[in-house]
Design a protein around this motif. Sequence first.
Motif, PDB file in Angstrom:
ATOM      1  N   PHE A 211       0.827  -1.254  -0.075  1.00  0.00           N
ATOM      2  CA  PHE A 211       0.166  -0.073  -0.057  1.00  0.00           C
ATOM      3  C   PHE A 211       0.831   1.071   0.020  1.00  0.00           C
ATOM      4  O   PHE A 211       1.924   1.347   0.919  1.00  0.00           O
ATOM      5  CB  PHE A 211      -0.822   0.146   1.343  1.00  0.00           C
ATOM      6  N   ASP A 212       0.902   1.915  -1.017  1.00  0.00           N
ATOM      7  CA  ASP A 212       1.689   3.214  -1.030  1.00  0.00           C
ATOM      8  C   ASP A 212       3.112   2.682  -1.028  1.00  0.00           C
ATOM      9  O   ASP A 212       4.004   3.716  -0.384  1.00  0.00           O
ATOM     10  CB  ASP A 212       1.223   4.209  -0.146  1.00  0.00           C
ATOM     11  N   GLY A 213       3.461   1.690  -1.625  1.00  0.00           N
ATOM     12  CA  GLY A 213       4.883   1.459  -1.730  1.00  0.00           C
ATOM     13  C   GLY A 213       5.577   0.714  -0.488  1.00  0.00           C
ATOM     14  O   GLY A 213       6.684   0.448  -0.525  1.00  0.00           O
ATOM     15  N   VAL A 214       4.603   0.371   0.622  1.00  0.00           N
ATOM     16  CA  VAL A 214       4.928  -0.220   1.773  1.00  0.00           C
ATOM     17  C   VAL A 214       4.453  -1.492   1.927  1.00  0.00           C
ATOM     18  O   VAL A 214       3.102  -1.663   1.741  1.00  0.00           O
ATOM     19  CB  VAL A 214       4.672   0.660   2.929  1.00  0.00           C
ATOM     20  N   PRO A 215       5.024  -2.478   2.320  1.00  0.00           N
ATOM     21  CA  PRO A 215       4.611  -3.876   2.267  1.00  0.00           C
ATOM     22  C   PRO A 215       3.976  -4.155   3.611  1.00  0.00           C
ATOM     23  O   PRO A 215       4.432  -3.588   4.742  1.00  0.00           O
ATOM     24  CB  PRO A 215       5.719  -4.820   1.932  1.00  0.00           C
ATOM     25  N   TYR A 216       2.850  -4.970   3.699  1.00  0.00           N
ATOM     26  CA  TYR A 216       1.971  -5.198   4.726  1.00  0.00           C
ATOM     27  C   TYR A 216       1.682  -6.722   4.671  1.00  0.00           C
ATOM     28  O   TYR A 216       1.557  -7.388   3.631  1.00  0.00           O
ATOM     29  CB  TYR A 216       0.731  -4.242   4.903  1.00  0.00           C
ATOM     30  N   VAL A 217       1.588  -7.276   5.714  1.00  0.00           N
ATOM     31  CA  VAL A 217       1.204  -8.638   5.833  1.00  0.00           C
ATOM     32  C   VAL A 217      -0.385  -8.630   6.391  1.00  0.00           C
ATOM     33  O   VAL A 217      -0.594  -8.184   7.205  1.00  0.00           O
ATOM     34  CB  VAL A 217       2.275  -9.502   6.664  1.00  0.00           C
ATOM     35  N   LEU A 218      -1.080  -9.929   5.780  1.00  0.00           N
ATOM     36  CA  LEU A 218      -2.311 -10.199   6.071  1.00  0.00           C
ATOM     37  C   LEU A 218      -2.459 -10.988   7.301  1.00  0.00           C
ATOM     38  O   LEU A 218      -1.840 -11.979   7.542  1.00  0.00           O
ATOM     39  CB  LEU A 218      -3.133 -10.530   5.040  1.00  0.00           C
ATOM     40  N   GLU A 219      -3.250 -10.557   8.256  1.00  0.00           N
ATOM     41  CA  GLU A 219      -3.413 -10.950   9.666  1.00  0.00           C
ATOM     42  C   GLU A 219      -4.779 -11.523   9.809  1.00  0.00           C
ATOM     43  O   GLU A 219      -5.420 -10.381   9.629  1.00  0.00           O
ATOM     44  CB  GLU A 219      -2.800 -10.503  11.022  1.00  0.00           C
ATOM     45  N   ARG A 220      -5.335 -12.616  10.326  1.00  0.00           N
ATOM     46  CA  ARG A 220      -6.551 -12.820  10.483  1.00  0.00           C
ATOM     47  C   ARG A 220      -7.110 -12.497  12.050  1.00  0.00           C
ATOM     48  O   ARG A 220      -6.410 -12.733  12.957  1.00  0.00           O
ATOM     49  CB  ARG A 220      -6.841 -14.446  10.398  1.00  0.00           C
TER      50      ARG A 220
END
Length: 251
Positions: free
Chosen positions: A154-163
């Motif tokens: 998002f906007d060039g920044v990586p994020y990890v999906l958590e449940r």
Amino acid sequence: MSKVIADPAAAVADVGEGASLAVGGFGLAGVPTVLIRALLASGVGGLHVVSNNCGTNGRGLGELLAAGRIARVTGSYVGENKEFARQYLAGLVEVELIPQGTLAERLRAGGCGIPAFYTPAGVGTAVADGGLPWRYHPDGGVAVASPPKEVREFDGVPYVLERGIVPDFALVRAAKGDIHGNLVFSRSARNFNPLAAMAGRVTIAEVEELAELDPDEVHLPGVFVQRVVPLTPAQAADKGIEKLTTTAGDA
């Protein structure tokens, strides 16, 4: 309608074999020890526990662990519980370790009806890439490893999906509560108890003092709580100290 159940055993009677439960507390602060002991006495096992830590040796969730009643732990801190470490390394219990803030948000998300969220915590590590040992073989090899998680920018920044986490039950302890399930927590006991209470499908709260509450002092509204167990003065006063440090008196 009153949600009060005087008998702790009756309050946890429908917690069945293999149930999942979020358990409040931070260290030994705000741990629902009376409800945990009621579960211990019930003989139920195979429990999947979500909690910041798994108690200490012989205290809190450590009592269930020592009795072999816990099959899986989702938490952020092994701490100094040597029995927890022993069972994990021996392959007797499955352990999912996640960042503490992620654990808090997974519980909050579950309580708010949010199925998943993105966070930067863990990106570029085994938390996101997978491979963390969840369960060991008795010979020391890895029997079950964590799977990789979705990573998105998002906007060039990586994020990890958590449940989000939604367990079958939640056990919490509050300093004060009323008959409707509104709760007030004390100091660091407020760290995980409200989040655990929000997440559970059925939330059971042991309260040190049953009283009428001013709406402005309520930390958690009763909509999240299904059962309230008032403690006796002796039960309310029974609070463990994880590390007792004393100062020697003057010579």
